[in-house]
Design a protein around this motif. Structure first.
Motif, PDB file in Angstrom:
ATOM      1  N   ALA A   1      37.627  11.603 -13.308  1.00  0.00           N
ATOM      2  CA  ALA A   1      37.627  12.596 -12.416  1.00  0.00           C
ATOM      3  C   ALA A   1      36.469  11.979 -11.268  1.00  0.00           C
ATOM      4  O   ALA A   1      36.801  12.178 -10.059  1.00  0.00           O
ATOM      5  N   ARG A   2      35.339  11.700 -11.918  1.00  0.00           N
ATOM      6  CA  ARG A   2      34.321  11.160 -10.825  1.00  0.00           C
ATOM      7  C   ARG A   2      34.708  10.033 -10.086  1.00  0.00           C
ATOM      8  O   ARG A   2      34.685   9.838  -8.906  1.00  0.00           O
TER       9      ARG A   2
ATOM     10  N   ASP B   1      39.139  18.549  -4.011  1.00  0.00           N
ATOM     11  CA  ASP B   1      39.025  19.349  -5.146  1.00  0.00           C
ATOM     12  C   ASP B   1      39.450  18.634  -6.591  1.00  0.00           C
ATOM     13  O   ASP B   1      40.731  18.187  -6.290  1.00  0.00           O
ATOM     14  N   VAL B   2      38.868  18.272  -7.438  1.00  0.00           N
ATOM     15  CA  VAL B   2      39.299  17.338  -8.428  1.00  0.00           C
ATOM     16  C   VAL B   2      38.832  18.307  -9.612  1.00  0.00           C
ATOM     17  O   VAL B   2      37.587  18.512  -9.819  1.00  0.00           O
ATOM     18  N   TYR B   3      39.810  18.745 -10.545  1.00  0.00           N
ATOM     19  CA  TYR B   3      39.362  19.478 -11.755  1.00  0.00           C
ATOM     20  C   TYR B   3      40.043  18.725 -12.838  1.00  0.00           C
ATOM     21  O   TYR B   3      41.317  18.715 -12.850  1.00  0.00           O
ATOM     22  N   VAL B   4      39.409  18.447 -14.143  1.00  0.00           N
ATOM     23  CA  VAL B   4      39.909  17.961 -15.322  1.00  0.00           C
ATOM     24  C   VAL B   4      39.468  18.862 -16.424  1.00  0.00           C
ATOM     25  O   VAL B   4      38.282  19.284 -16.482  1.00  0.00           O
TER      26      VAL B   4
ATOM     27  N   THR C   1      33.935  19.179  -6.375  1.00  0.00           N
ATOM     28  CA  THR C   1      34.234  19.543  -5.065  1.00  0.00           C
ATOM     29  C   THR C   1      33.689  18.682  -3.987  1.00  0.00           C
ATOM     30  O   THR C   1      32.525  18.311  -4.351  1.00  0.00           O
ATOM     31  N   ALA C   2      34.200  18.362  -2.742  1.00  0.00           N
ATOM     32  CA  ALA C   2      33.527  17.607  -1.812  1.00  0.00           C
ATOM     33  C   ALA C   2      34.282  18.352  -0.542  1.00  0.00           C
ATOM     34  O   ALA C   2      35.298  18.356  -0.196  1.00  0.00           O
TER      35      ALA C   2
ATOM     36  N   ARG D   1      29.698  19.172  -5.043  1.00  0.00           N
ATOM     37  CA  ARG D   1      29.332  19.933  -6.008  1.00  0.00           C
ATOM     38  C   ARG D   1      29.838  19.457  -7.266  1.00  0.00           C
ATOM     39  O   ARG D   1      31.266  19.110  -7.379  1.00  0.00           O
ATOM     40  N   SER D   2      29.450  19.674  -8.245  1.00  0.00           N
ATOM     41  CA  SER D   2      30.044  19.372  -9.551  1.00  0.00           C
ATOM     42  C   SER D   2      29.427  20.819 -10.511  1.00  0.00           C
ATOM     43  O   SER D   2      28.581  21.311 -10.746  1.00  0.00           O
ATOM     44  N   LEU D   3      30.775  21.243 -11.257  1.00  0.00           N
ATOM     45  CA  LEU D   3      30.536  22.423 -12.128  1.00  0.00           C
ATOM     46  C   LEU D   3      31.220  22.102 -13.535  1.00  0.00           C
ATOM     47  O   LEU D   3      32.400  21.756 -13.433  1.00  0.00           O
ATOM     48  N   ASP D   4      30.438  22.355 -14.393  1.00  0.00           N
ATOM     49  CA  ASP D   4      30.949  21.953 -15.868  1.00  0.00           C
ATOM     50  C   ASP D   4      31.412  23.405 -16.309  1.00  0.00           C
ATOM     51  O   ASP D   4      30.807  24.571 -16.129  1.00  0.00           O
ATOM     52  N   ARG D   5      32.746  23.600 -16.721  1.00  0.00           N
ATOM     53  CA  ARG D   5      33.472  24.713 -16.974  1.00  0.00           C
ATOM     54  C   ARG D   5      33.926  24.778 -18.661  1.00  0.00           C
ATOM     55  O   ARG D   5      33.862  23.968 -18.828  1.00  0.00           O
TER      56      ARG D   5
END
Length: 125
Positions: free
Chosen positions: A98-99, A84-87, A7-8, A117-121
């Motif tokens: 994604a980055r 918002d970018v989610y892969v 997210t940014a 922010r960066s979140l490993d899911r």
């Protein structure tokens, strides 16, 4: 369901005002940026909101990806954007793509500053 969620929040964007108000223009560019990042769009929705008393309306741009999604919301009157970018990394690790996409999004709007922010899911299998 292993994946990466980026997210940014972009503040005081110095881009041309049309990037914050023109859904068609922003949407076309988003699709190009997705392709350039090596991700696969499968559907999209781009919408311009009517202006309120504070100025022109913003835009929501959403691209559904085979890998998951990218979504932008602009606040034209504040010259602000959320990205918002989610892969998901089910079929391979798409994290670098994604980055790269997030970097292109931030560069497009030329913010004075960002909060990223960066979140490993999910779990490792």
């Amino acid at each position: 369901m292993k994946g990466l969620h980026l997210t940014a929040d972009l503040y005081r964007c110095r881009c041309e005002p049309a990037w914050l108000t023109d859904a068609a223009k922003l949407g076309e560019w988003c699709l190009s940026a997705v392709h350039a990042a090596g991700l696969q769009p499968v559907d999209q929705l781009f919408h311009t909101f009517a202006g309120a008393g504070k100025g022109p309306g913003g835009v929501t741009a959403t691209v559904l990806l085979a890998e998951s999604h990218v979504c932008l919301h602009t606040w034209a009157e504040e010259r602000a954007v959320t990205c918002d970018v989610y892969v998901c990394n089910f079929s391979g690790d798409h994290s670098a793509r994604a980055r790269g996409l997030m970097e292109a999004l931030v560069d497009r709007f030329q913010p004075e500053w960002t909060e990223q922010r960066s979140l490993d899911r999910g779990e490792e299998n």
